[in-house]
Every structure is written in C-alpha cells, then in structure tokens.
Design a protein around this motif. Structure first.
Motif, short mmCIF file in Angstrom:
data_model
loop_
_atom_site.label_atom_id
_atom_site.label_comp_id
_atom_site.label_asym_id
_atom_site.label_seq_id
_atom_site.Cartn_x
_atom_site.Cartn_y
_atom_site.Cartn_z
N ALA A 50 -42.75 -1.98 9.34
CA ALA A 50 -41.33 -2.00 9.51
C ALA A 50 -40.84 -2.87 10.99
CB ALA A 50 -40.83 -0.71 9.65
N LYS A 51 -41.77 -2.27 11.85
CA LYS A 51 -41.75 -2.85 13.31
C LYS A 51 -42.31 -4.32 13.59
CE LYS A 51 -42.95 1.32 15.89
NZ LYS A 51 -43.62 1.97 16.83
N ILE A 52 -43.15 -4.67 12.75
CA ILE A 52 -43.48 -6.36 12.71
C ILE A 52 -42.20 -6.86 11.85
CG2 ILE A 52 -44.92 -7.77 11.72
CD1 ILE A 52 -47.36 -5.75 12.01
N TYR A 53 -41.97 -6.56 10.87
CA TYR A 53 -40.78 -7.32 10.20
C TYR A 53 -39.51 -7.35 10.98
CZ TYR A 53 -43.19 -5.81 5.79
OH TYR A 53 -44.22 -5.98 4.96
N THR A 54 -39.06 -6.52 11.82
CA THR A 54 -38.16 -6.53 12.88
C THR A 54 -38.53 -7.48 13.98
OG1 THR A 54 -37.62 -4.04 12.16
CG2 THR A 54 -36.66 -5.18 14.32
N LEU A 55 -39.83 -7.32 14.34
CA LEU A 55 -40.18 -8.28 15.67
C LEU A 55 -40.24 -9.65 15.00
CD1 LEU A 55 -41.45 -8.10 18.31
CD2 LEU A 55 -43.72 -8.01 17.25
N ILE A 56 -40.63 -9.96 13.76
CA ILE A 56 -40.57 -11.29 13.51
C ILE A 56 -39.23 -11.84 12.93
CG2 ILE A 56 -43.09 -11.25 13.20
CD1 ILE A 56 -42.47 -11.30 10.25
N GLY A 57 -38.48 -11.06 12.82
CA GLY A 57 -37.07 -11.27 12.38
C GLY A 57 -36.96 -11.57 10.64
N LEU A 58 -37.79 -10.92 9.85
CA LEU A 58 -37.75 -10.90 8.52
C LEU A 58 -36.37 -10.51 8.17
CD1 LEU A 58 -39.35 -12.07 6.35
CD2 LEU A 58 -40.53 -9.70 6.00
N ARG A 59 -35.51 -10.98 7.10
CA ARG A 59 -34.21 -10.64 6.85
C ARG A 59 -34.57 -9.70 5.58
NH1 ARG A 59 -31.08 -16.10 6.23
NH2 ARG A 59 -33.06 -17.12 7.02
N GLY A 60 -33.42 -8.64 5.47
CA GLY A 60 -33.42 -7.60 4.57
C GLY A 60 -33.95 -8.31 3.17
N LEU A 102 -50.83 -20.85 19.00
CA LEU A 102 -50.37 -21.16 17.86
C LEU A 102 -49.17 -22.04 17.90
CD1 LEU A 102 -50.05 -17.60 16.31
CD2 LEU A 102 -51.36 -19.40 15.54
N ASP A 103 -49.14 -23.06 16.86
CA ASP A 103 -48.09 -24.23 16.90
C ASP A 103 -46.79 -23.73 16.35
OD1 ASP A 103 -49.94 -26.12 17.95
OD2 ASP A 103 -50.43 -26.72 15.75
N ASP A 104 -46.95 -22.76 15.31
CA ASP A 104 -45.74 -22.26 14.81
C ASP A 104 -45.91 -20.71 14.25
OD1 ASP A 104 -43.26 -22.23 13.50
OD2 ASP A 104 -43.97 -23.28 11.47
N VAL A 105 -44.95 -20.02 14.89
CA VAL A 105 -45.12 -18.49 14.48
C VAL A 105 -43.80 -18.29 13.54
CG1 VAL A 105 -46.25 -17.96 16.83
CG2 VAL A 105 -43.77 -17.80 16.47
N LYS A 106 -43.04 -18.96 13.12
CA LYS A 106 -42.08 -18.59 12.21
C LYS A 106 -42.59 -18.24 10.95
CE LYS A 106 -38.91 -21.57 14.47
NZ LYS A 106 -38.10 -22.64 14.59
N CYS A 107 -41.91 -17.19 10.04
CA CYS A 107 -42.54 -16.67 9.01
C CYS A 107 -41.58 -17.37 7.65
CB CYS A 107 -42.46 -15.30 8.95
SG CYS A 107 -40.92 -14.74 8.71
N TYR A 108 -40.51 -18.11 8.18
CA TYR A 108 -39.92 -18.65 6.91
C TYR A 108 -39.66 -17.86 5.75
CZ TYR A 108 -41.27 -22.83 9.79
OH TYR A 108 -41.37 -23.61 10.61
N ASP A 109 -39.23 -16.59 6.23
CA ASP A 109 -38.57 -15.56 5.39
C ASP A 109 -39.83 -15.03 4.40
OD1 ASP A 109 -36.09 -15.24 6.58
OD2 ASP A 109 -35.36 -16.85 5.26
N GLN A 110 -41.01 -15.22 4.68
CA GLN A 110 -42.27 -14.92 3.74
C GLN A 110 -43.19 -14.24 4.65
OE1 GLN A 110 -43.46 -17.98 1.35
NE2 GLN A 110 -41.68 -18.26 0.39
#
Length: 185
Positions: A50-60, A102-110
């Motif tokens: 839950a903390k990681i999902y919030t940190l990386i901005g993973l949408r509900g 890291l070049d890219d840290v975005k999770c792209y909603d996954q």
C-alpha cells in the motif's frame, strides 16, 4: 475499533525511520530487529505494498488484485527474502527521488515483478556503493583513532639499528660459486 488498532499496529511494525545520512541506511540493513521479507506476515506485506503503490502513484483502478498480491508476495519472498521491509520501501523512494541509476521509474499503471526487480537491482547497486564507502570511512577512522604506542616504536628502532650495524654482502645469484662463498667465510 479493534480493526483500526490492528492496522495502526501493522503500520508501526514496518515504520520507516528517517534517513539523515547514507550510514543510516546501512544501519537499517544490519539491524537484526528489523523485519525481513521472509519473516513478514501477509498483512505486513500488504501494508508495504500500500505504501509503495501510493509512493509510485498507482491509481486505484490499476491496483493489483488479492490474487496478484499473493503471487507478488511469493515472488518477493523467494527472490528478496533477506531484504528488510524498510529496505524495499526505501528502494522505491530512492527511485522516485532519482537517487538510483534508472532511466525510467514510471510504472505505467502496472505493478509487475519486472518493474519491482528493476528497482531492486538499481537499489542493490546503490546500496553496495554506499556500503563500500561506509566501510572505507570506518577503516579510516579506526586507523586515525588508533593511538601509537611509543614502546613499540622504540623497539622497532632498536631492532632496525641492530640490523643496520651488520655488514651484509649482496651478490647476484649467478656469481655465487664455491670460490666466492669461501671468501665470505
């Protein structure tokens, strides 16, 4: 009320101490009282997620299902079981802050295990670099702080002066023959 107390206890169980210096991270990793992934309960892992999902901005709408979380927990315990829960959280925090290579840290909603492994690999490199610098600093301070005992120095000077007073003949090995060694005796 009891469920609320339980969630507060879980959140406190994997509380994230503040990091003021890189040495603080090394101390967290070496702290035996910190919970490691292999010893964590599923509830503690859920709080971490839950903390990681919030940190990386993973949408509900893109949060992993319970079945995915069970698979994630198994994968992480199998491959990262010796890591501390706080370490995993900080790996993602450092990635977001740009501290990891890291070049890219975005999770792209996954939230995939490939994404998780990429973050953890970069964190491992970062931590190894910090740990080596910390060890070097520790060695330097122990060498500087170690007092020199005058009696040892005096003994070494005495030994050296005894050796220096002796006449030592040096001959190359190819010149050594019986006639040359007999001259020395």
């Amino acid at each position: 009320m009891q469920n609320q107390n339980k969630s507060v206890q879980l959140a406190n169980a994997i509380s994230m101490p503040s990091l003021n210096t890189p040495n603080d991270l090394v101390a967290i990793v070496r702290d035996k009282s910190r919970i490691s992934v292999c010893d964590a309960t599923p509830e503690q892992m859920q709080v971490l997620f839950a903390k990681i999902y919030t940190l990386i901005g993973l949408r509900g709408q893109h949060l992993p299902t319970k079945e995915h979380d069970v698979f994630h927990i198994q994968f992480i315990k199998r491959n990262y079981g010796n890591r501390k829960l706080a370490e995993i959280y900080y790996a993602f925090e450092f990635a977001i802050l740009g501290k990891l290579d890291l070049d890219d840290v975005k999770c792209y909603d996954q939230f995939t295990m490939e994404y998780f492994s990429r973050i953890m690999s970069a964190y491992r490199r970062y931590f190894n670099q910090i740990a080596s610098v910390t060890q070097l600093e520790a060695k330097q301070t122990t060498l500087i702080d170690k007092p020199i005992q005058p009696t040892i120095i005096e003994e070494e000077i005495k030994e050296w002066s005894e050796i220096a007073s002796k006449t030592i003949y040096h001959f190359p090995l190819y010149l050594r023959s019986e006639e040359h060694t007999s001259e020395l005796q």
